[in-house]
Design an enzyme around this catalytic site. Structure first.
Site, PDB file in Angstrom:
ATOM      1  N   HIS A   1      -5.933  -6.548   4.389  1.00 32.26           N
ATOM      2  CA  HIS A   1      -5.191  -7.286   3.364  1.00 32.26           C
ATOM      3  C   HIS A   1      -5.866  -8.613   3.004  1.00 32.26           C
ATOM      4  O   HIS A   1      -5.243  -9.485   2.405  1.00 32.26           O
ATOM      5  CB  HIS A   1      -3.775  -7.581   3.842  1.00 32.26           C
ATOM      6  CG  HIS A   1      -2.987  -6.380   4.223  1.00 32.26           C
ATOM      7  ND1 HIS A   1      -2.805  -5.323   3.372  1.00 32.26           N
ATOM      8  CD2 HIS A   1      -2.339  -6.056   5.366  1.00 32.26           C
ATOM      9  CE1 HIS A   1      -2.069  -4.403   3.981  1.00 32.26           C
ATOM     10  NE2 HIS A   1      -1.783  -4.820   5.196  1.00 32.26           N
TER      11      HIS A   1
ATOM     12  N   HIS B   1      -0.194  -0.579   1.979  1.00 29.57           N
ATOM     13  CA  HIS B   1      -0.977   0.181   2.964  1.00 29.57           C
ATOM     14  C   HIS B   1      -1.411   1.515   2.395  1.00 29.57           C
ATOM     15  O   HIS B   1      -1.703   2.445   3.137  1.00 29.57           O
ATOM     16  CB  HIS B   1      -0.158   0.416   4.223  1.00 29.57           C
ATOM     17  CG  HIS B   1       0.347  -0.845   4.828  1.00 29.57           C
ATOM     18  ND1 HIS B   1       1.588  -1.331   4.566  1.00 29.57           N
ATOM     19  CD2 HIS B   1      -0.250  -1.737   5.636  1.00 29.57           C
ATOM     20  CE1 HIS B   1       1.752  -2.480   5.212  1.00 29.57           C
ATOM     21  NE2 HIS B   1       0.651  -2.748   5.859  1.00 29.57           N
TER      22      HIS B   1
END
Lengths: 331, 212
Positions: free
Chosen positions: A56, A218
């Site tokens: 991320h 995700h």
């Protein structure tokens, strides 16, 4: 799979090494752990620790520094870090004023951070936590784990970090973080899926003319798949969902974040932003501050999310307070 | 009953299964989760295999606790705390034992499932590990109560576990990342329930080999 990697087993570790080598003035690594802390280490204030799976970036290590996080824990790609790692981060940053854990609402993250908090409390460290859940794509009901924590988490880092930097108590920092969480909403869209290095193939399939609305960070499949539309039409769809949930009134002030998922060029993010600002102007909602860029990415996903944060006087002050980190600066 | 050698054998056989089914579990997880269950479980049990030689001379409870601690610190995600807690609780339930009676085995399973329920705040029917684990444990209890051997009870347990895996295809996930899919999770089997079913498969194979 075509990526700049040496060994899939070593992606997280080599990335952390690279971050520390690039930015020694901002972050240091806790020896032997996947934990980045402020280069100036323990500061006499409430400490903030966040973290989650890797992939991320710049979240979360990129937000370690003055005015934001004190420590960030990096798990394997898209996998929560383990309790021992989080515990190590808590110990490394605790300056006796307590530690606030900023957790994104995922089952694994909550379990691992809770186990770490139990370990820290057993050692006499004061720990509190908040759980971010800004994703309006997911129903918050008895029948789900609740909304996901996505890009809005960055606003929690920024504002709670500023509160802590100003010398507030653990309880006060937590209350401010919860105020941000109550007022921040996000929804995302993907045009192309991402590939977890260890998996070697995309997490889902999208054909050339399809998009996945309500995508998670995700690569989790989203809530709806539709034929691709124009940028304005996509923004209209996402904003309708966000505004329906948040219901800002004319005259309200908001911060806007147009977040890139990793493989979306700034050009497209600005095109999305244009329409977001038009919609808010039409509603009479005042934009206090806008952020456009990659803040909470999903490796190499092509996609974006829109985040709105409804502001009051306290949040406005804290949003503009000084911050100096790798991935977020406010002067 | 189970000897310490059988407990160690169970851990090794299960570790082999996690390596063998790494891709399959990952594929199931890609369908409804974040696509890493097999990767994480095989990484964790690889670490367990490296740890095992350092604890195999200890009591069964110490061995199970070491397995749990290793899983907690290497698996990550939700599976790490859940499987780790299960092994740690099972270990704590058989403190000081060098050999397990059938009652000990049932107690260890009960404590393990209790630990998973506490940590995961889930109940049966939410498309999780519990959906294969609880039917399997109930099958062991019923079979032992009916006078069967542990070997036969574990045959029943494995069948019940796979029945539970099949059941997960028919229900909506309400815990974990698959819950975000709502009805789209129907038709897919739960990766966690599947990896748990392999635990009962491993136990059945070890028991059959030992002939208890």
């Amino acid at each position: 799979m075509k990526k700049f990697i040496n060994d899939v087993e070593n992606v997280e570790n080599e990335m952390l090494e690279g971050i520390v080598l690039a930015h020694p003035e901002y972050v240091a690594r806790v020896e032997g752990f996947d934990v980045l802390v402020r280069a100036d280490k323990k500061v006499g204030k409430v400490a903030l620790v966040s973290g989650g799976g890797s992939g991320h970036e710049p979240s979360h290590g990129g937000f370690v520094g003055k005015g934001m996080l004190d420590g960030a824990v990096a798990g394997s790609v898209f996998t929560s870090p383990t309790p021992d790692q989080v515990f190590e981060a808590i110990k490394a940053v605790d300056a006796g004023e307590g530690v606030l854990l900023v957790i994104k609402n995922y089952t694994g993250d909550i379990m691992n951070f809770e186990m770490a908090a139990e370990l820290a409390e057993a050692e006499g460290i004061k720990v509190a936590n908040v759980v971010t859940n800004d994703d309006v794509a997911v129903e918050d009901s008895l029948y789900t784990t609740g909304r996901r924590g996505v890009a809005g988490t960055v606003f929690v880092h920024k504002i709670a970090g500023a509160k802590a930097e100003a010398g507030a108590s653990l309880e006060e920092v937590k209350a401010t973080a919860e105020k941000v969480i109550a007022n921040v909403r996000t929804m995302g869209v993907a045009l192309k899926p991402c590939t977890v290095p260890a998996a070697g193939k995309p997490g889902f399939e999208l054909s050339e003319d399809e998009m996945e609305l309500g995508i998670g960070i995700h690569g989790e499949p989203g809530t709806e798949r539709k034929p691709i539309q124009t940028a304005d039409e996509i923004v209209d769809y996402l904003m309708e969902r966000i505004l329906k949930d948040m219901d800002p009134k004319a005259g309200d002030e908001v911060a806007v974040m147009i977040n890139g998922a990793g493989a979306t060029p700034p050009m497209e993010l600005y095109i999305l932003n244009r329409r977001v600002q038009q919609i808010l102007a039409d509603k009479g909602v005042k934009v206090f501050k806008t952020f456009v860029g990659d803040y909470m990415t999903s490796i190499d996903m092509a996609g974006a999310s829109i985040t709105l944060l409804k502001l009051d006087a306290e949040l406005k002050d804290l949003l503009l307070a000084q911050a100096d980190t790798i991935g977020f600066k406010m002067y | 009953m189970a000897t310490k050698a059988e407990v160690l054998d169970f851990i090794r056989v299960y570790a082999d299964k996690m390596a063998e089914h790494r891709q399959e579990l990952t594929d199931f997880d890609q369908a409804i989760g974040d696509g890493d269950h097999g990767i994480n479980m095989s990484r964790g049990f690889k670490a367990v295999m490296e740890k095992l030689p350092t604890v195999e001379d200890k009591n069964i409870d110490d061995i199970l606790k070491a397995v749990g601690m290793t899983l907690v610190s290497t698996v990550g995600g939700a599976s790490g705390p859940l499987y780790g807690t299960a092994f740690m609780k099972a270990g704590a339930a058989v403190k000081g034992k060098e050999e397990l009676s059938n009652e000990d085995i049932i107690l260890a399973f009960d404590e393990a499932v209790g630990g998973i329920q506490f940590r995961g705040k889930a109940v049966e029917g939410e498309k999780t590990i519990l959906d294969s684990m609880i039917p399997a444990i109930n099958a062991i209890k019923a079979s032992i109560a009916a006078g069967k051997s542990m070997t036969d009870a574990l045959v029943d347990a494995e069948a019940a576990a796979w029945g539970g895996v099949e059941y997960t295809k028919t229900i909506i996930a309400t815990k974990g990342r698959a819950s975000y899919l709502g009805e789209r999770s129907i038709g897919h089997q739960d990766p966690g329930a599947t990896s748990m079913a392999y635990a009962f498969q491993a136990a059945r194979e070890v028991a059959a080999k030992a002939g208890n």
